[in-house]
Motif scaffolding. Structure first.
Motif, PDB file in Angstrom:
ATOM      1  N   HIS A 209       5.749  15.891   4.574  1.00  0.00           N
ATOM      2  CA  HIS A 209       4.831  16.212   5.664  1.00  0.00           C
ATOM      3  C   HIS A 209       3.528  16.828   5.172  1.00  0.00           C
ATOM      4  O   HIS A 209       2.476  16.624   5.747  1.00  0.00           O
ATOM      5  CB  HIS A 209       5.511  17.148   6.662  1.00  0.00           C
ATOM      6  N   HIS A 210       3.563  17.574   4.090  1.00  0.00           N
ATOM      7  CA  HIS A 210       2.356  18.224   3.610  1.00  0.00           C
ATOM      8  C   HIS A 210       1.480  17.293   2.783  1.00  0.00           C
ATOM      9  O   HIS A 210       0.393  17.668   2.377  1.00  0.00           O
ATOM     10  CB  HIS A 210       2.713  19.485   2.826  1.00  0.00           C
ATOM     11  N   HIS A 211       1.928  16.084   2.551  1.00  0.00           N
ATOM     12  CA  HIS A 211       1.121  15.122   1.797  1.00  0.00           C
ATOM     13  C   HIS A 211       0.627  13.974   2.672  1.00  0.00           C
ATOM     14  O   HIS A 211      -0.117  13.127   2.194  1.00  0.00           O
ATOM     15  CB  HIS A 211       1.920  14.537   0.631  1.00  0.00           C
ATOM     16  N   ARG A 212       1.013  13.945   3.923  1.00  0.00           N
ATOM     17  CA  ARG A 212       0.692  12.762   4.727  1.00  0.00           C
ATOM     18  C   ARG A 212      -0.805  12.596   4.980  1.00  0.00           C
ATOM     19  O   ARG A 212      -1.249  11.492   5.286  1.00  0.00           O
ATOM     20  CB  ARG A 212       1.450  12.782   6.038  1.00  0.00           C
ATOM     21  N   HIS A 213      -1.591  13.643   4.844  1.00  0.00           N
ATOM     22  CA  HIS A 213      -3.036  13.521   5.046  1.00  0.00           C
ATOM     23  C   HIS A 213      -3.799  13.404   3.731  1.00  0.00           C
ATOM     24  O   HIS A 213      -5.023  13.354   3.726  1.00  0.00           O
ATOM     25  CB  HIS A 213      -3.564  14.717   5.850  1.00  0.00           C
ATOM     26  N   ASN A 214      -3.077  13.342   2.637  1.00  0.00           N
ATOM     27  CA  ASN A 214      -3.701  13.163   1.334  1.00  0.00           C
ATOM     28  C   ASN A 214      -4.338  11.777   1.290  1.00  0.00           C
ATOM     29  O   ASN A 214      -3.690  10.774   1.611  1.00  0.00           O
ATOM     30  CB  ASN A 214      -2.622  13.307   0.245  1.00  0.00           C
TER      31      ASN A 214
ATOM     32  N   GLN B  89      -2.638   8.076   2.152  1.00  0.00           N
ATOM     33  CA  GLN B  89      -3.148   7.249   3.248  1.00  0.00           C
ATOM     34  C   GLN B  89      -3.570   5.877   2.734  1.00  0.00           C
ATOM     35  O   GLN B  89      -3.335   4.863   3.389  1.00  0.00           O
ATOM     36  CB  GLN B  89      -4.308   7.958   3.946  1.00  0.00           C
ATOM     37  N   ARG B  90      -4.180   5.834   1.566  1.00  0.00           N
ATOM     38  CA  ARG B  90      -4.592   4.551   0.985  1.00  0.00           C
ATOM     39  C   ARG B  90      -3.372   3.693   0.643  1.00  0.00           C
ATOM     40  O   ARG B  90      -3.347   2.483   0.909  1.00  0.00           O
ATOM     41  CB  ARG B  90      -5.432   4.810  -0.268  1.00  0.00           C
ATOM     42  N   ALA B  91      -2.351   4.323   0.054  1.00  0.00           N
ATOM     43  CA  ALA B  91      -1.132   3.575  -0.285  1.00  0.00           C
ATOM     44  C   ALA B  91      -0.498   3.010   0.985  1.00  0.00           C
ATOM     45  O   ALA B  91      -0.088   1.852   1.024  1.00  0.00           O
ATOM     46  CB  ALA B  91      -0.150   4.478  -1.021  1.00  0.00           C
TER      47      ALA B  91
ATOM     48  N   ASP C 257       0.729  -1.467   4.708  1.00  0.00           N
ATOM     49  CA  ASP C 257       0.628  -1.991   6.077  1.00  0.00           C
ATOM     50  C   ASP C 257      -0.206  -3.261   6.162  1.00  0.00           C
ATOM     51  O   ASP C 257       0.014  -4.093   7.032  1.00  0.00           O
ATOM     52  CB  ASP C 257       0.036  -0.933   7.010  1.00  0.00           C
ATOM     53  N   SER C 258      -1.150  -3.435   5.248  1.00  0.00           N
ATOM     54  CA  SER C 258      -2.028  -4.608   5.301  1.00  0.00           C
ATOM     55  C   SER C 258      -1.297  -5.901   4.955  1.00  0.00           C
ATOM     56  O   SER C 258      -1.758  -6.983   5.269  1.00  0.00           O
ATOM     57  CB  SER C 258      -3.202  -4.425   4.326  1.00  0.00           C
TER      58      SER C 258
END
Length: 60
Positions: A7-12, A16-18, A23-24
């Motif tokens: 949870h503490h890394h989800r905005h890193n 987000q890029r990974a 998702d792409s």
């Protein structure tokens, strides 16, 4: 395929890029992942009292 992060890394930005790359669909179907994470915290990270106190871990 779900991508779970701490949870503490989800905005890193790197996380987000990974997630965006996965998702792409550009990486196609991911069948295996191996990762390693480490970091060194700056000394002032421990300036907050509760981070210096001995605690107990909770295991479920």
């Amino acid at each position: 395929m779900p991508l779970l992060t701490g949870h503490h890394h989800r905005h890193n930005p790197r996380i987000q890029r990974a997630k965006a790359e996965i998702d792409s669909g550009r990486l196609r179907q991911i069948v295996s992942v191996q990762g390693m994470f480490w970091l060194i915290k700056p000394d002032d990270y421990f300036d907050v009292a509760w981070r210096r106190e001995k605690g107990r871990a909770l295991f479920f």
